[in-house]
Scaffold this active site. Structure first.
Site, PDB file in Angstrom:
ATOM      1  N   ASP A  37     104.387  99.145 102.394  1.00 27.88           N
ATOM      2  CA  ASP A  37     104.972  97.971 103.049  1.00 27.88           C
ATOM      3  C   ASP A  37     105.654  97.049 102.051  1.00 27.88           C
ATOM      4  O   ASP A  37     105.024  96.536 101.129  1.00 27.88           O
ATOM      5  CB  ASP A  37     103.904  97.214 103.835  1.00 27.88           C
ATOM      6  CG  ASP A  37     103.236  98.096 104.884  1.00 27.88           C
ATOM      7  OD1 ASP A  37     103.902  99.001 105.411  1.00 27.88           O
ATOM      8  OD2 ASP A  37     102.045  97.875 105.165  1.00 27.88           O
ATOM      9  N   ASP A  67     103.153 101.764  96.731  1.00 28.68           N
ATOM     10  CA  ASP A  67     102.809 101.043  97.956  1.00 28.68           C
ATOM     11  C   ASP A  67     103.858 101.343  99.033  1.00 28.68           C
ATOM     12  O   ASP A  67     104.990 101.712  98.721  1.00 28.68           O
ATOM     13  CB  ASP A  67     102.773  99.537  97.651  1.00 28.68           C
ATOM     14  CG  ASP A  67     102.518  98.687  98.877  1.00 28.68           C
ATOM     15  OD1 ASP A  67     101.561  98.985  99.622  1.00 28.68           O
ATOM     16  OD2 ASP A  67     103.277  97.728  99.090  1.00 28.68           O
ATOM     17  N   ASP A 101     104.494  95.487  95.855  1.00 29.78           N
ATOM     18  CA  ASP A 101     105.184  94.197  95.994  1.00 29.78           C
ATOM     19  C   ASP A 101     104.234  93.015  95.815  1.00 29.78           C
ATOM     20  O   ASP A 101     104.688  91.883  95.696  1.00 29.78           O
ATOM     21  CB  ASP A 101     105.895  94.099  97.354  1.00 29.78           C
ATOM     22  CG  ASP A 101     104.930  94.143  98.511  1.00 29.78           C
ATOM     23  OD1 ASP A 101     104.168  95.130  98.621  1.00 29.78           O
ATOM     24  OD2 ASP A 101     104.915  93.201  99.332  1.00 29.78           O
TER      25      ASP A 101
END
Length: 147
Positions: free
Chosen positions: A9, A7, A113
């Site tokens: 961000d 990922d 996250d």
């Protein structure tokens, strides 16, 4: 080779820090991430670039970036691409996947996250929850992957 999705961000780059800074600079803005250059100018998280670079060189892993674009900022599609080229080089841009629903992709590992919200909970491989107690940083992720 194991397919690894990473990922962007708050996993590769510091979205939250930039978001809070933009909000403190201009409290009246409703969506800081909708501002021009928001995504292109995000700072890498410590250890992220080195880890992805090592995954690229690995004989065991086949890495890709898997990021959900911001629907509040259509420029996020292009800016995420710019970020990848600036930090990982042009060739890695061919490994950038922008998809709002991560559960669609097949692979062995997803490093994210979040564990839900964009289809992460339906990813069929191993989900490494970046920023969690078990994987608080890239050092822990590297240890888990054996790189």
């Amino acid at each position: 080779m194991k397919i690894v999705y990473v990922d962007m961000d708050d996993t590769l780059c510091d979205f939250s820090g930039a978001y809070l800074k933009a909000l403190s600079n201009n409290p009246s803005i409703r969506y800081p991430q909708s501002q021009y250059r928001f995504f292109a100018d995000l700072q890498p998280i410590d250890g992220a670039i080195e880890t992805v670079s090592d995954l690229i060189r690995s004989d065991e892993y086949d890495p890709f970036i898997l990021s959900a674009p911001s629907t509040r900022n259509p420029l996020s599609y292009a800016e995420k691409r710019e970020w990848v080229e600036a930090h990982l080089g042009y060739d890695f841009c061919k490994r950038l996947i922008l998809c709002a629903y991560k559960g669609l992709l097949k692979g062995d590992v997803l490093i994210d996250d979040n564990i839900e919200g964009k289809g992460q909970e339906y990813f069929e491989g191993e989900l490494i929850h970046f920023g969690s107690d078990a994987f608080p940083d890239w050092v822990a992720v590297r240890r888990s992957l054996g790189i």
